[in-house]
Design an enzyme around this catalytic site. Sequence first.
Site, PDB file in Angstrom:
ATOM      1  N   GLY A  60       0.812  -1.225   0.000  1.00  0.00           N
ATOM      2  CA  GLY A  60       0.000   0.000   0.000  1.00  0.00           C
ATOM      3  C   GLY A  60       0.833   1.257   0.000  1.00  0.00           C
ATOM      4  O   GLY A  60       0.529   2.223  -0.725  1.00  0.00           O
ATOM      5  N   GLU A  61       1.883   1.269   0.795  1.00  0.00           N
ATOM      6  CA  GLU A  61       2.756   2.446   0.849  1.00  0.00           C
ATOM      7  C   GLU A  61       3.554   2.609  -0.440  1.00  0.00           C
ATOM      8  O   GLU A  61       3.812   3.729  -0.872  1.00  0.00           O
ATOM      9  CB  GLU A  61       3.684   2.357   2.063  1.00  0.00           C
ATOM     10  CG  GLU A  61       2.984   2.489   3.387  1.00  0.00           C
ATOM     11  CD  GLU A  61       2.374   1.176   3.889  1.00  0.00           C
ATOM     12  OE1 GLU A  61       2.497   0.129   3.194  1.00  0.00           O
ATOM     13  OE2 GLU A  61       1.764   1.206   4.977  1.00  0.00           O
ATOM     14  N   VAL A  62       3.959   1.487  -1.054  1.00  0.00           N
ATOM     15  CA  VAL A  62       4.669   1.564  -2.341  1.00  0.00           C
ATOM     16  C   VAL A  62       3.741   2.170  -3.391  1.00  0.00           C
ATOM     17  O   VAL A  62       4.152   3.046  -4.169  1.00  0.00           O
ATOM     18  CB  VAL A  62       5.205   0.188  -2.790  1.00  0.00           C
ATOM     19  CG1 VAL A  62       5.758   0.257  -4.210  1.00  0.00           C
ATOM     20  CG2 VAL A  62       6.276  -0.316  -1.826  1.00  0.00           C
TER      21      VAL A  62
END
Length: 166
Positions: A60-62
């Site tokens: 998700g952060e990527v």
Amino acid sequence: RLLRFAYACVMYALVPAMLYHLVWRGLRDRAYFRRWSERFGWYGAAPLPATIWVHAVSVGEVIAAAPLVDALRARHPGAELLVTTTTPTGAAQVLARWKGAVRHLYFPFDLPGATRRFLAHARPRIAIVMETEIWPNLYVAVGRARIPSLLVNARLSQRSLRGYRL
């Protein structure tokens, strides 16, 4: 200083639990058995050229970091970009999205020695941390090394704030 020392001692005391966690996760996802040395700040190769470093914990952060990384690549085409994650799924997302155009390393556990070794290897010119990643030893090491740092796209609920204060 005493609080930082106590935190560091607790983190070192938790190393057996960290290893257990890697083994437990590795039993379900074999990728967790790879690149363990990076989890402790040992990278084995020569230090990287000075990098622009973006830390994105997992998938998700990527995905959230992708527009920023793409903009950094466009604006600084000759710069070395490094994206770190803590999960194999995040690592796979980095490799699938940029196909080697950016480097990937696992971000180490928040142990003072591991964070120092990571910074010595990655040689970041700037540290960009996605979301709300609060790792005291990392931020102390980044501050001591005088590396500018940004916490990007971070949100902190009242409930989370109470937990982080502890």
